[in-house]
Design a protein around this motif. Structure first.
Motif, PDB file in Angstrom:
ATOM      1  N   ASP A   7       0.923  -1.285  -0.073  1.00 22.17           N
ATOM      2  CA  ASP A   7      -0.127  -0.119  -0.015  1.00 22.17           C
ATOM      3  C   ASP A   7       0.767   1.244   0.181  1.00 22.17           C
ATOM      4  O   ASP A   7       0.595   2.330  -0.713  1.00 22.17           O
ATOM      5  CB  ASP A   7      -0.937  -0.075   1.244  1.00 22.17           C
ATOM      6  CG  ASP A   7      -1.896  -0.834   1.287  1.00 22.17           C
ATOM      7  OD1 ASP A   7      -2.365  -1.376  -0.035  1.00 22.17           O
ATOM      8  OD2 ASP A   7      -2.809  -1.477   2.182  1.00 22.17           O
ATOM      9  N   ASP A   8       2.137   1.382   0.651  1.00 17.31           N
ATOM     10  CA  ASP A   8       2.876   2.473   0.599  1.00 17.31           C
ATOM     11  C   ASP A   8       3.571   2.521  -0.577  1.00 17.31           C
ATOM     12  O   ASP A   8       3.509   3.815  -0.984  1.00 17.31           O
ATOM     13  CB  ASP A   8       4.121   2.161   1.505  1.00 17.31           C
ATOM     14  CG  ASP A   8       3.638   2.093   3.428  1.00 17.31           C
ATOM     15  OD1 ASP A   8       2.602   2.755   3.501  1.00 17.31           O
ATOM     16  OD2 ASP A   8       4.301   1.535   4.093  1.00 17.31           O
ATOM     17  N   LEU A  25       2.386   1.578  -3.422  1.00 20.34           N
ATOM     18  CA  LEU A  25       1.150   2.254  -4.572  1.00 20.34           C
ATOM     19  C   LEU A  25       1.006   3.553  -4.102  1.00 20.34           C
ATOM     20  O   LEU A  25       0.670   4.328  -5.012  1.00 20.34           O
ATOM     21  CB  LEU A  25       0.091   1.269  -4.436  1.00 20.34           C
ATOM     22  CG  LEU A  25       0.143  -0.014  -4.926  1.00 20.34           C
ATOM     23  CD1 LEU A  25      -1.070  -1.159  -4.509  1.00 20.34           C
ATOM     24  CD2 LEU A  25       0.630  -0.053  -6.361  1.00 20.34           C
ATOM     25  N   ALA A  26       0.820   3.951  -2.946  1.00 17.42           N
ATOM     26  CA  ALA A  26       0.698   5.650  -2.663  1.00 17.42           C
ATOM     27  C   ALA A  26       1.777   6.424  -3.045  1.00 17.42           C
ATOM     28  O   ALA A  26       1.292   7.392  -3.396  1.00 17.42           O
ATOM     29  CB  ALA A  26       0.602   5.286  -1.122  1.00 17.42           C
ATOM     30  N   PHE A  27       2.914   6.029  -2.919  1.00 19.57           N
ATOM     31  CA  PHE A  27       4.328   6.653  -3.596  1.00 19.57           C
ATOM     32  C   PHE A  27       4.249   6.845  -5.081  1.00 19.57           C
ATOM     33  O   PHE A  27       5.101   7.631  -5.611  1.00 19.57           O
ATOM     34  CB  PHE A  27       5.606   6.446  -2.908  1.00 19.57           C
ATOM     35  CG  PHE A  27       5.405   6.748  -1.360  1.00 19.57           C
ATOM     36  CD1 PHE A  27       5.417   8.234  -1.045  1.00 19.57           C
ATOM     37  CD2 PHE A  27       5.485   5.882  -0.352  1.00 19.57           C
ATOM     38  CE1 PHE A  27       5.366   8.712   0.367  1.00 19.57           C
ATOM     39  CE2 PHE A  27       5.570   6.204   0.856  1.00 19.57           C
ATOM     40  CZ  PHE A  27       5.376   7.566   1.392  1.00 19.57           C
ATOM     41  N   GLU A  44       3.749   7.229  -8.831  1.00 19.39           N
ATOM     42  CA  GLU A  44       2.944   8.060  -9.691  1.00 19.39           C
ATOM     43  C   GLU A  44       2.225   7.295 -10.721  1.00 19.39           C
ATOM     44  O   GLU A  44       1.402   7.968 -11.264  1.00 19.39           O
ATOM     45  CB  GLU A  44       4.041   8.726 -10.356  1.00 19.39           C
ATOM     46  CG  GLU A  44       4.700   9.920  -9.478  1.00 19.39           C
ATOM     47  CD  GLU A  44       5.603  10.690 -10.301  1.00 19.39           C
ATOM     48  OE1 GLU A  44       5.969  10.468 -11.306  1.00 19.39           O
ATOM     49  OE2 GLU A  44       6.284  11.662  -9.436  1.00 19.39           O
ATOM     50  N   CYS A  84       5.485  -2.178  -9.087  1.00 20.91           N
ATOM     51  CA  CYS A  84       5.221  -0.988  -8.696  1.00 20.91           C
ATOM     52  C   CYS A  84       6.711  -0.271  -8.912  1.00 20.91           C
ATOM     53  O   CYS A  84       6.577   0.918  -9.439  1.00 20.91           O
ATOM     54  CB  CYS A  84       4.915  -1.068  -7.310  1.00 20.91           C
ATOM     55  SG  CYS A  84       4.234   0.768  -6.630  1.00 20.91           S
TER      56      CYS A  84
END
Length: 57
Positions: free
Chosen positions: A5-6, A8-10, A12, A33
């Motif tokens: 999740d981290d 994917l959050a970071f 772009e 990712c």
């Protein structure tokens, strides 16, 4: 610890594109990712992502 999740959050790149890269390249999502973010040639163009050649030496 950094989670998926981290990453994917970071990243772009949209998660749907990351999932497509994982599927096409047969990679775990975490690695897909990273590839989507940086690309194999240093760009962030997900269309340029290729799995690195194995080092056989």
């Amino acid at each position: 610890m950094i989670t998926l999740d981290d990453c994917l959050a970071f990243c772009e790149t949209p998660p749907a594109v990351v999932e497509e890269i994982a599927k096409q390249q047969n990679l775990p999502l975490m690695l897909a990712c990273a590839c989507a973010q940086g690309g194999s040639d240093g760009t962030s163009d997900p269309g340029n992502v290729e799995a690195p050649a194995p080092n056989l030496t």
